[in-house]
Scaffold this motif. Structure first.
Motif, PDB file in Angstrom:
ATOM      1  N   THR A  51       5.729  14.588  88.199  1.00 12.85           N
ATOM      2  CA  THR A  51       5.147  13.282  87.909  1.00 12.85           C
ATOM      3  C   THR A  51       5.787  12.254  88.833  1.00 12.85           C
ATOM      4  O   THR A  51       7.005  12.128  88.875  1.00 12.85           O
ATOM      5  N   CYS A  76       5.725   8.211  89.769  1.00 12.25           N
ATOM      6  CA  CYS A  76       5.274   6.900  89.291  1.00 12.25           C
ATOM      7  C   CYS A  76       5.707   5.808  90.268  1.00 12.25           C
ATOM      8  O   CYS A  76       6.864   5.798  90.719  1.00 12.25           O
ATOM      9  N   CYS A  87       0.875   6.553  87.662  1.00  7.73           N
ATOM     10  CA  CYS A  87       1.608   7.813  87.738  1.00  7.73           C
ATOM     11  C   CYS A  87       0.628   8.926  88.084  1.00  7.73           C
ATOM     12  O   CYS A  87      -0.518   8.916  87.634  1.00  7.73           O
ATOM     13  N   ALA A 123       4.810   9.525  81.614  1.00  9.14           N
ATOM     14  CA  ALA A 123       3.918   8.670  82.406  1.00  9.14           C
ATOM     15  C   ALA A 123       3.403   7.500  81.585  1.00  9.14           C
ATOM     16  O   ALA A 123       3.419   6.345  82.034  1.00  9.14           O
TER      17      ALA A 123
END
Length: 203
Positions: free
Chosen positions: A71, A73, A86, A195
């Motif tokens: 992930t 972001c 994200c 996220a």
């Protein structure tokens, strides 16, 4: 070993990351256990742009393993307006998470093709219009008319089911044949939760 390396790399960057981004409560930089997985949080800079990377992996795995959910972001300019987004990636499957209240998830089953089309001077949009089928565990198979899902009921339903599931199966049609994929969902719930919380606190 990875914990020691990560700790050394993050000593200098934690303060800077804290100035630009805020981690949600209960999260901290480095490698930590969470539920039945390991999570790794890093601050990254590339070409003057900064981001927070959140990696989930099975216990005992390392960041170099393929069985991870990554992930990333960051804050970007969308139509001239700053917005925190994200992206959650595993293999060629990608979910973009935004601050859209009702339907925050945009899903690409074939991320490489979508990226290629987005950067093509003469895109072949027929590559998008390929039947895609998916199911989580033993739930009913869902058929979609394209390799991407805009933020809508279907995208929310996929994320909802995948957060509770063990395995995501999907297939993409190409010239009458189907190519099948299988993704282990270990760490997916944690990735989505991170996220959503990160975007909420870094608007």
């Amino acid at each position: 070993m990875i914990k020691k390396i990560t700790s050394l790399l993050l000593v200098a960057s934690t303060a800077q990351a804290g100035d630009e981004y805020v981690l949600p409560m209960g999260y901290s930089f480095g490698l930590h256990p969470r539920n039945d997985i390991q999570e790794l949080i890093e601050y990254k800079t590339k070409n003057g742009n900064s981001s927070i990377n959140y990696v989930t992996m099975a216990s005992g795995a390392s960041k170099g393993d393929v069985e991870i959910w990554l992930t990333s972001c960051s804050r970007r300019m969308i139509k001239g307006i700053p917005e925190t987004l994200c992206e959650i990636v595993k293999d060629n499957f990608l979910i973009s998470v935004s601050n859209e209240k009702t339907y925050p998830y945009l899903i690409y089953f074939d991320h490489k093709t979508m990226y290629s089309l987005a950067n093509s001077k003469n895109p072949n949009f027929k590559l998008i219009e390929r039947e895609t089928n998916y199911k989580v565990d033993d739930l009913t198979t869902v058929t979609l008319p394209a390799i991407g899902i805009r933020g809508d009921y279907n995208s929310n339903a996929l994320v909802r089911d995948a957060k509770k599931g063990r395995t995501l199966y999907y297939s993409i049609e190409n010239n009458g044949k189907y190519k099948s994929y299988k993704l282990d969902l270990s760490g997916f719930k944690e990735s989505i939760d991170f996220a959503n919380e990160f975007i909420s606190i870094n608007k």
